[in-house]
Design an enzyme around this catalytic site. Structure first.
Site, PDB file in Angstrom:
ATOM      1  N   CYS B 416       0.666  -1.246  -0.188  1.00 41.91           N
ATOM      2  CA  CYS B 416      -0.090  -0.273   0.240  1.00 41.91           C
ATOM      3  C   CYS B 416       0.586   0.829  -0.173  1.00 41.91           C
ATOM      4  CB  CYS B 416      -0.799   0.195   1.331  1.00 41.91           C
ATOM      5  SG  CYS B 416       0.100  -0.384   2.488  1.00 41.91           S
ATOM      6  N   HIS B 460      -2.728   0.819   6.758  1.00 42.41           N
ATOM      7  CA  HIS B 460      -2.917   0.287   5.267  1.00 42.41           C
ATOM      8  C   HIS B 460      -2.238   2.219   5.220  1.00 42.41           C
ATOM      9  CE1 HIS B 460      -4.266  -0.099   1.556  1.00 42.41           C
ATOM     10  NE2 HIS B 460      -5.211   0.584   1.329  1.00 42.41           N
ATOM     11  N   ASP B 476      -8.321   5.093  -2.968  1.00 44.70           N
ATOM     12  CA  ASP B 476      -7.089   3.635  -2.732  1.00 44.70           C
ATOM     13  C   ASP B 476      -6.495   2.921  -3.972  1.00 44.70           C
ATOM     14  OD1 ASP B 476      -5.958   1.344  -1.168  1.00 44.70           O
ATOM     15  OD2 ASP B 476      -7.332   1.154  -0.198  1.00 44.70           O
TER      16      ASP B 476
END
Lengths: 311, 669
Positions: B416, B460, B476
């Site tokens: 991420c 995250h 995202d």
């Protein structure tokens, strides 16, 4: 006249005569007489030469009892104590030859020098008051009173009596060294054995049996039973002793206290009577616990008597 | 081997319990302390077994002095938990060398209790408590064993007794727990220990440097929702916003804290929830995107929460060193600052270090030329990530001097942080205000406890871009690469297996269930017991109708309650142990004895009446005639047969006369 007064009048001369032989041991003498009154056997434990044998012989003479002495040695056999059956050729049967145990007062000298086998022959006779040999039972005389002496078990060549057999003795007393002044008198005075020979019986033959009858009726009040029970309970629960006093020991304590009270002319037992005999009665029945609590030096009086309140 | 001696068994049990009490402390003792304690235990047991003599006083004193100095040299203080427990441990070891009597055992056992307490000061976890209770039980059993005669102890009796004693203490413990007045904060000043916790979250992010992501399953926080849970795709918990890019990594904008309230327009249902945060040693608090109502209760409690409104980060003034619980409200579908972005913010969120990531910047400018609309441009970039060469992995290759370029046009493997970093750079280069948000995404719902468990492995990173008319919009990019990462709230099983050690077992359902149940139990422990704080105590008291009692009232009531209980107990004991006065005779006798005791002539408890009479006569001859008569009458009534009612009456009269007699009065004067 009350039993107490009668007993006191009869026994004071006995105590006085014994005190004239064994000097300065009034307490031990009275314990020995009480033991006899309570139909118990007496164990005297002390070093050689402090007058154990003298006390036993004096008792026999003063009370007018028949007397036998067995010197216990390591090769003594049970038959040497009890007697033996011998074949009688003339009549064609076995005849029992009575051993030295058939007497009124038996002095078992240095009982812990004999092997356990010989010891137990004597101790069983003490308990049963009879001897059985070859299936035949022979009653021992009445009164039958054993005075055993033993040397402290740390001395060489001894077989210590097991606890179960120590229990057969109502009391165990120690004589100890005489006080300095009395020892001087002992050194100055005449030979004790000579004095012993001159000693006259102070009691008619039937009187002892009569006095023994008076022990059981000595009054025991409820508070006194409370006290005896409290002592016994403390011996069990305090943790100072490996095993507490047994019910048999409790009975012995009470019986001895009654005899002591009778000897002192009382109709009932006082706490003081119990306290007077407790060391002699309980001392050899209680095993001190290995000292984990720092009380190694504390003696029985401190651990038992001082810890229990008189009700 | 024959039966062990009782003294040895006692020592063994005490040493064992003490050793177990010390065990949790070994990790923070210097090695020599642990060695000294172990050595002392071994030596004492051997000495007991072999019958060695215990050391003399001089040696003990010297060793005690040396040990004290060693502790002082090591810690520079006796104050504080570490030095205090170490000192206690060393003194326990020394005490052991002179332990013989029950009293010594008791001292060791109480040191053990104290060490148990210290264990809980270090950590209040459920496991610790269970262990501590076990040790307390063993210690109590050791105490029971030394205080009972050996023949009363079977191997298990003391353990029974200890268990029963502790159980009997339970109601008292519950009362004390609920009603002893609580004061905010630790109950005494435990000096802060060095920060032991490190979490997956820090205030900077350099994707190229980190080759591995935290895979810890440790809990980060737990969330209780009132009502329904938000959808799995909406479970984004913001913690921290990174706005400063230096070419390699992203950092928190620390130069100014903007406290202007942002404009928030809710466009969906509101969720109310409570978060219980594990200690992080950091200042920031997680909240479900988009938080609309701040944790006012923290401010009310004096914790002085500081809110940085413009990036909607919630800050504590001090690092969170203990579990922290707070309530929030959030609207996942909300528009933030839809009408305008202030100039200073726009400038900040478009800034790129000059000359860095040249290929990415060129690529973004090319995209910009082909797409006039921001939304379309964003879609193009996400499409890029969706294509095959880009892959999601937890073990990406490390990157060199230009990590963004190398990732976008070279390795194309990352997690991420790589995607969030690259995406933000591309957006800024294309003229769209963008920033990186760090927090947690996902969570495992625990059906036993009814809460969402968010673990460190749920950490995250994602982005927020500002679009005209829509405000800050969450994007995202990782979801484009690995949609299951977002959908499942965590890694897929295959990724888990890949991430874990080779011996990792397949994910059995029952293991997961057991884990959930254990976590629910642990959580119930924290929520119900550890976090029973002054507010909750006040609520409980109010529910019981004692709300007005207040802090002092509670203390007084509790003190009075205990005093009354102690008094009742004392009364009962006094009644049980009262002297058994059977009748009037004994009563009169005891009264006479009490009168003599007042004159300094107390009868010993083991002293018979005749002996006492003689002693009184010896010490106070003036009393002898009267008291002698009294003793004689008493003995006759109590111990001799045939007492009459007349004698009783005479004795009672005699006793009364004795107490009032002139001799007695004169003696007391």
């Amino acid at each position: 006249m009350s039993h107490g007064a009668e007993a006191r009048r009869a026994l004071e001369p006995v105590v006085a005569a014994l005190n004239s032989i064994v000097l300065g041991k009034d307490r031990q003498v009275r314990l020995a007489v009480s033991c006899l009154l309570a139909r118990g056997h007496l164990l005297i434990e002390d070093l050689p030469g402090v007058g154990k044998t003298t006390l036993a012989q004096a008792l026999a003479r003063v009370l007018g009892l028949s007397y036998q002495r067995i010197q216990f040695t390591s090769d003594l056999l049970p038959a040497d104590v009890l007697g033996v059956s011998v074949y009688d050729r003339e009549h064609g049967r076995f005849e029992f030859h009575k051993g030295p145990v058939f007497t009124q007062l038996l002095l078992a000298d240095e009982v812990n020098r004999a092997t356990p086998k010989a010891q137990s022959a004597l101790l069983e006779a003490m308990e049963e008051r009879q001897v059985t040999v070859d299936g035949q039972t022979h009653a021992l005389p009445d009164p039958f009173f054993v005075v055993a002496t033993q040397n402290p078990s740390y001395q060489l060549g001894t077989y210590p009596l097991p606890e179960s057999q120590l229990d057969r003795f109502l009391m165990r007393i120690e004589l100890g060294y005489p006080a300095a002044a009395l020892e001087r008198e002992l050194l100055r005075g005449r030979d004790r054995r000579g004095l012993l020979a001159e000693l006259k019986p102070q009691l008619p033959a039937s009187a002892l049996a009569q006095l023994q009858q008076y022990v059981a009726p000595v009054h025991v009040a409820e508070p006194l039973l409370d006290y005896v029970q409290a002592l016994v309970e403390h011996s069990r629960a305090s943790g100072h002793f490996d095993a507490g006093l047994s019910p048999r020991a409790a009975i012995a304590l009470l019986r001895a206290a009654q005899a002591w009270a009778l000897l002192h002319g009382r109709a009932g037992v006082l706490p003081e009577d119990v306290q007077a005999v407790v060391r002699a009665v309980a001392g050899h029945r209680l095993q001190r616990r290995a000292a984990v609590d720092g009380s190694a030096d504390a003696d029985l009086d401190e651990l038992l008597l001082a810890a229990v309140a008189v009700p | 081997m024959s039966r062990l001696a009782p003294a040895f068994v006692r020592l063994l049990v005490t040493c064992g319990a003490l050793g177990l009490a010390l065990l949790p402390h070994v990790s923070h003792f210097p090695p020599w302390v642990s060695a000294a304690v172990a050595g002392a235990i071994a030596w004492r047991l051997a000495a007991e077994h072999r019958g060695w003599a215990l050391p003399p006083r001089v040696v003990k004193l010297a060793v005690a002095l040396a040990a004290t100095l060693a502790i002082l040299a090591g810690y520079r203080t006796f104050n504080g938990l570490d030095a205090g427990t170490a000192l206690l441990a060393v003194m326990a070891a020394l005490k052991l060398t002179e332990t013989r009597l029950p009293r010594d055992h008791a001292v060791l056992v109480f040191i053990g209790y104290f060490l148990c307490l210290a264990t809980l000061l270090y950590q209040e976890s459920f496991g610790r408590l269970a262990y501590t209770l076990l040790v307390a039980w063993l210690l109590t059993a050791a105490l029971a064993r030394v205080h009972r005669p050996a023949e009363a102890n079977t191997p298990v009796r003391p353990f029974h007794l200890a268990a029963r004693t502790l159980l009997l203490g339970l109601p008292l413990a519950a009362v004390l727990f609920l009603f002893v007045p609580r004061i905010e904060g630790r109950f005494w000043a435990v000096p802060a220990r060095a920060a032991a916790h490190t979490t997956g979250i820090s205030d900077s992010m350099s994707p190229g440097d980190v080759a591995e992501l935290s895979r810890s399953d440790d809990p980060a926080f737990r969330v209780w929702f009132e009502g329904a849970l938000p959808a799995a795709e909406a479970r984004y918990f913001r913690m921290l916003v990174l706005e400063e890019f230096d070419g390699r990594g992203w950092h928190r904008q620390s130069t100014f804290a903007d406290t202007r309230a942002p404009e928030i327009v809710p466009r969906g249902p509101e969720f109310a929830y409570r978060i219980a945060l594990e200690p992080t040693e950091r200042e920031w608090l997680p909240g479900l995107d988009t938080v609309t109502t701040w944790p006012a209760e923290l401010a009310a409690r004096g914790r002085a929460t500081q809110l940085v409104y413009f990036d909607r980060t919630i800050l504590e003034r001090r690092p969170v060193t203990a579990r922290l619980s707070y309530s929030l409200r959030s609207v996942p579908a909300a528009s933030v600052m839809p009408s305008s972005l202030p100039r200073d913010l726009r400038y900040r969120d478009l800034a790129l270090p000059p000359g860095r990531a040249p290929r990415a910047v060129a690529y973004a400018l090319a995209l910009r030329a082909g797409n006039s609309a921001d939304a379309a441009l964003i879609e193009r970039v996400l499409d890029l990530f969706r294509q095959a060469p880009f892959a999601y992995t937890l073990e990406p290759p490390t990157l060199g001097a230009e990590p963004v370029d190398e990732f976008l046009f070279g390795t194309r493997e990352g997690f991420c942080e790589h995607y969030a970093s690259a995406f933000a750079v591309l957006m800024r280069a294309a003229g769209i205000p963008a920033r990186v948000v760090i927090g947690y995404q996902g969570g495992d719902f625990n059906s036993y406890g009814g809460y969402l468990l968010v673990r460190q492995s749920h950490a995250h990173a994602w982005n927020e871009v500002w679009l005209e008319g829509r405000g800050w919009v969450r994007v995202d990019p990782t979801a484009a690469v690995a949609p299951e990462r977002v959908r499942n709230g965590s890694l897929s099983p295959s990724e888990r297996a890949q991430a874990a050690a080779p011996w990792y077992e397949p994910d059995y359902g029952w293991i997961r269930k057991l884990g959930s149940a254990l976590d629910a139990a642990r959580t119930a422990w924290y929520e119900g017991i550890v976090s029973f704080n002054p507010e909750r105590q006040a609520r409980l008291l109010a529910a019981l109708g004692l709300g007005s009692a207040g802090w002092a009232g509670l203390a007084i009531a509790l003190g009075a309650g205990f005093a009354l209980a102690a008094l009742a107990l004392a009364g009962w004991l006094a009644w049980e142990l009262r002297p058994k006065r059977g009748d009037a005779v004994q009563g009169a006798w005891l009264a006479a004895c009490a009168r003599l005791a007042a004159l300094g002539l107390a009868r010993g408890q083991a002293e018979g009446p005749v002996d006492f009479g003689r002693r009184v006569a010896r010490l106070k001859p003036v009393l002898a005639p009267r008291f002698g008569a009294l003793v004689e009458a008493y003995v006759a009534l109590r111990y001799l047969p045939g007492a009459t009612a007349r004698e009783r009456a005479e004795f009672l009269a005699l006793a009364r006369e004795f107490i009032r007699s002139p001799e007695v009065r004169a003696s007391s004067g």
